[in-house]
Write a protein that holds these residues in place. Structure first.
Motif, PDB file in Angstrom:
ATOM      1  N   VAL A   1      -0.697  22.658   0.903  1.00 17.91           N
ATOM      2  CA  VAL A   1      -0.795  22.578  -0.585  1.00 17.91           C
ATOM      3  C   VAL A   1      -1.280  21.237  -0.892  1.00 17.91           C
ATOM      4  O   VAL A   1      -1.635  20.369  -0.380  1.00 17.91           O
ATOM      5  CB  VAL A   1       0.518  22.910  -1.161  1.00 17.91           C
ATOM      6  CG1 VAL A   1       0.989  24.507  -0.726  1.00 17.91           C
ATOM      7  CG2 VAL A   1       1.451  22.075  -0.682  1.00 17.91           C
TER       8      VAL A   1
ATOM      9  N   LYS B   1       7.905  27.160  -4.692  1.00 24.46           N
ATOM     10  CA  LYS B   1       6.408  27.851  -4.854  1.00 24.46           C
ATOM     11  C   LYS B   1       5.763  27.413  -3.347  1.00 24.46           C
ATOM     12  O   LYS B   1       5.257  28.544  -2.797  1.00 24.46           O
ATOM     13  CB  LYS B   1       5.776  26.975  -5.560  1.00 24.46           C
ATOM     14  CG  LYS B   1       4.734  27.391  -6.082  1.00 24.46           C
ATOM     15  CD  LYS B   1       3.926  26.517  -7.169  1.00 24.46           C
ATOM     16  CE  LYS B   1       2.823  27.467  -8.071  1.00 24.46           C
ATOM     17  NZ  LYS B   1       2.507  27.010  -9.241  1.00 24.46           N
TER      18      LYS B   1
ATOM     19  N   ILE C   1      -7.514  26.575  -1.904  1.00 24.88           N
ATOM     20  CA  ILE C   1      -6.486  26.137  -2.537  1.00 24.88           C
ATOM     21  C   ILE C   1      -6.977  26.297  -3.721  1.00 24.88           C
ATOM     22  O   ILE C   1      -6.339  26.791  -4.762  1.00 24.88           O
ATOM     23  CB  ILE C   1      -6.296  24.569  -2.338  1.00 24.88           C
ATOM     24  CG1 ILE C   1      -5.403  24.505  -1.121  1.00 24.88           C
ATOM     25  CG2 ILE C   1      -5.603  24.262  -3.591  1.00 24.88           C
ATOM     26  CD1 ILE C   1      -5.335  23.086  -0.472  1.00 24.88           C
TER      27      ILE C   1
ATOM     28  N   GLY D   1      -4.008  28.729  -4.400  1.00 28.59           N
ATOM     29  CA  GLY D   1      -3.032  27.820  -4.392  1.00 28.59           C
ATOM     30  C   GLY D   1      -2.608  27.152  -3.245  1.00 28.59           C
ATOM     31  O   GLY D   1      -1.893  26.052  -3.129  1.00 28.59           O
ATOM     32  N   TYR D   2      -3.128  27.783  -1.950  1.00 30.25           N
ATOM     33  CA  TYR D   2      -2.593  27.223  -0.727  1.00 30.25           C
ATOM     34  C   TYR D   2      -3.705  27.788   0.522  1.00 30.25           C
ATOM     35  O   TYR D   2      -4.612  28.544   0.172  1.00 30.25           O
ATOM     36  CB  TYR D   2      -1.310  27.783  -0.592  1.00 30.25           C
ATOM     37  CG  TYR D   2      -1.356  29.370  -0.193  1.00 30.25           C
ATOM     38  CD1 TYR D   2      -1.263  29.772   1.032  1.00 30.25           C
ATOM     39  CD2 TYR D   2      -1.173  30.248  -1.291  1.00 30.25           C
ATOM     40  CE1 TYR D   2      -1.220  30.900   1.403  1.00 30.25           C
ATOM     41  CE2 TYR D   2      -0.985  31.613  -0.962  1.00 30.25           C
ATOM     42  CZ  TYR D   2      -1.157  31.973   0.166  1.00 30.25           C
ATOM     43  OH  TYR D   2      -0.984  33.442   0.428  1.00 30.25           O
TER      44      TYR D   2
END
Length: 87
Positions: free
Chosen positions: A24, A33, A73, A77-78
């Protein structure tokens, strides 16, 4: 781009162990999260019912992101790095 690596070990429903890293952005500190990203990955692997808490997933280190990591990402987001038992 600097990223945080969260080292993750989950016992699968068959008793085998999965080892993967959740990648992340370095500034993301919200553990709930990060765990949600891990749970989404586990769901894709038909292991969504398995627990993912501080016992299974912990911050490991910060590193420079590869282009592949950066792209993932930006999109979701990851990024997940599959290490062992993830097939």
């Amino acid at each position: 781009m600097k990223v945080a690596v969260w080292d993750t070990y989950v016992t699968k429903t068959d008793g085998a162990q999965m080892h993967f890293d959740i990648i992340v952005p370095e500034d993301l500190k919200d553990e709930s999260k990060i765990y949600a990203f891990g749970k989404a990955y586990l769901h894709l692997k038909q292991q969504g019912q398995q627990p993912l808490t501080t016992k299974e997933c912990q911050f490991c280190h910060v590193e420079q992101a590869s282009e592949e990591m950066q792209q993932a990402i930006q999109e979701k987001g990851y990024f997940i790095v599959e290490m062992e038992g993830c097939l």
